[in-house]
Design a protein around this motif. Sequence first.
Motif, PDB file in Angstrom:
ATOM      1  N   SER A 187       0.874  -1.167   0.000  1.00  0.00           N
ATOM      2  CA  SER A 187       0.000   0.000   0.000  1.00  0.00           C
ATOM      3  C   SER A 187       0.911   1.216   0.000  1.00  0.00           C
ATOM      4  O   SER A 187       1.706   1.405   0.922  1.00  0.00           O
ATOM      5  CB  SER A 187      -0.904  -0.008   1.234  1.00  0.00           C
ATOM      6  OG  SER A 187      -1.778   1.093   1.179  1.00  0.00           O
ATOM      7  N   ILE A 188       0.816   2.013  -1.064  1.00  0.00           N
ATOM      8  CA  ILE A 188       1.676   3.181  -1.220  1.00  0.00           C
ATOM      9  C   ILE A 188       0.814   4.379  -1.619  1.00  0.00           C
ATOM     10  O   ILE A 188       0.120   4.325  -2.639  1.00  0.00           O
ATOM     11  CB  ILE A 188       2.768   2.943  -2.288  1.00  0.00           C
ATOM     12  CG1 ILE A 188       3.587   1.692  -1.969  1.00  0.00           C
ATOM     13  CG2 ILE A 188       3.665   4.167  -2.414  1.00  0.00           C
ATOM     14  CD1 ILE A 188       4.522   1.265  -3.085  1.00  0.00           C
ATOM     15  N   ASP A 189       0.874   5.415  -0.834  1.00  0.00           N
ATOM     16  CA  ASP A 189       0.114   6.643  -1.112  1.00  0.00           C
ATOM     17  C   ASP A 189      -1.355   6.353  -1.409  1.00  0.00           C
ATOM     18  O   ASP A 189      -1.948   6.940  -2.318  1.00  0.00           O
ATOM     19  CB  ASP A 189       0.747   7.418  -2.269  1.00  0.00           C
ATOM     20  CG  ASP A 189       2.082   8.033  -1.896  1.00  0.00           C
ATOM     21  OD1 ASP A 189       2.283   8.331  -0.697  1.00  0.00           O
ATOM     22  OD2 ASP A 189       2.927   8.213  -2.793  1.00  0.00           O
ATOM     23  N   GLY A 190      -1.936   5.426  -0.674  1.00  0.00           N
ATOM     24  CA  GLY A 190      -3.349   5.104  -0.837  1.00  0.00           C
ATOM     25  C   GLY A 190      -3.665   4.139  -1.957  1.00  0.00           C
ATOM     26  O   GLY A 190      -4.821   3.773  -2.155  1.00  0.00           O
ATOM     27  N   LEU A 191      -2.649   3.724  -2.716  1.00  0.00           N
ATOM     28  CA  LEU A 191      -2.863   2.730  -3.772  1.00  0.00           C
ATOM     29  C   LEU A 191      -2.583   1.334  -3.231  1.00  0.00           C
ATOM     30  O   LEU A 191      -1.541   1.101  -2.626  1.00  0.00           O
ATOM     31  CB  LEU A 191      -1.933   2.978  -4.962  1.00  0.00           C
ATOM     32  CG  LEU A 191      -2.220   4.176  -5.846  1.00  0.00           C
ATOM     33  CD1 LEU A 191      -1.136   4.310  -6.918  1.00  0.00           C
ATOM     34  CD2 LEU A 191      -3.582   4.060  -6.489  1.00  0.00           C
ATOM     35  N   LYS A 192      -3.499   0.426  -3.476  1.00  0.00           N
ATOM     36  CA  LYS A 192      -3.280  -0.975  -3.117  1.00  0.00           C
ATOM     37  C   LYS A 192      -2.686  -1.677  -4.339  1.00  0.00           C
ATOM     38  O   LYS A 192      -3.281  -1.656  -5.422  1.00  0.00           O
ATOM     39  CB  LYS A 192      -4.586  -1.626  -2.686  1.00  0.00           C
ATOM     40  CG  LYS A 192      -5.114  -1.052  -1.395  1.00  0.00           C
ATOM     41  CD  LYS A 192      -6.394  -1.707  -0.970  1.00  0.00           C
ATOM     42  CE  LYS A 192      -6.889  -1.064   0.310  1.00  0.00           C
ATOM     43  NZ  LYS A 192      -8.203  -1.564   0.691  1.00  0.00           N
TER      44      LYS A 192
END
Length: 170
Positions: free
Chosen positions: A81-86
């Motif tokens: 999970s990076i900057d709200g992206l799964k």
Amino acid sequence: MLVGIMSDTHDNLEATRKAVEFLNEQKVELVIHAGDFVAPFVANELKKLNAPLKGVFGNNDGERKGLYEALGISEELLELSIDGLKIAVTHGTDERIVHALARSRLYDVLIVGHTHRYEIREEGRTILVNPGEVCGYLTGVKSVAILDTRGREVKILNIENGELLGAMSI
């Protein structure tokens, strides 16, 4: 965050060196490898990355213990999970699993390799990214992808000349 994405290095040390230099020039903050490192000696080049490396095993990664010891690679499916992206990462050997992951509605981005063909496409609400092959053995094109998690864009680039091969907004 800028995330470099590579796959299918297949022990091509010269191409791996170029990919590492290219991703370092792009100032990526994380690199994801979608499998088929092949042997642990490729770690010598990958350790020159200026960013942490995460990755998964591919179907040609026979020396898994050595890859674990050299790079910490230990999984066939990675979730981030990076900057709200799964984000999910798998090599993509079984296309049924790729489709199931893409259509599961659990991930914004699914990263695969295996086919050696670069591609960005929507599958349901998921963006599927195949960065192509670093090694250049099958297509003759040595490519990587860069995912901008803040700008919500992914690009595929030729590591030999910087040519943009594809792009999509997320």
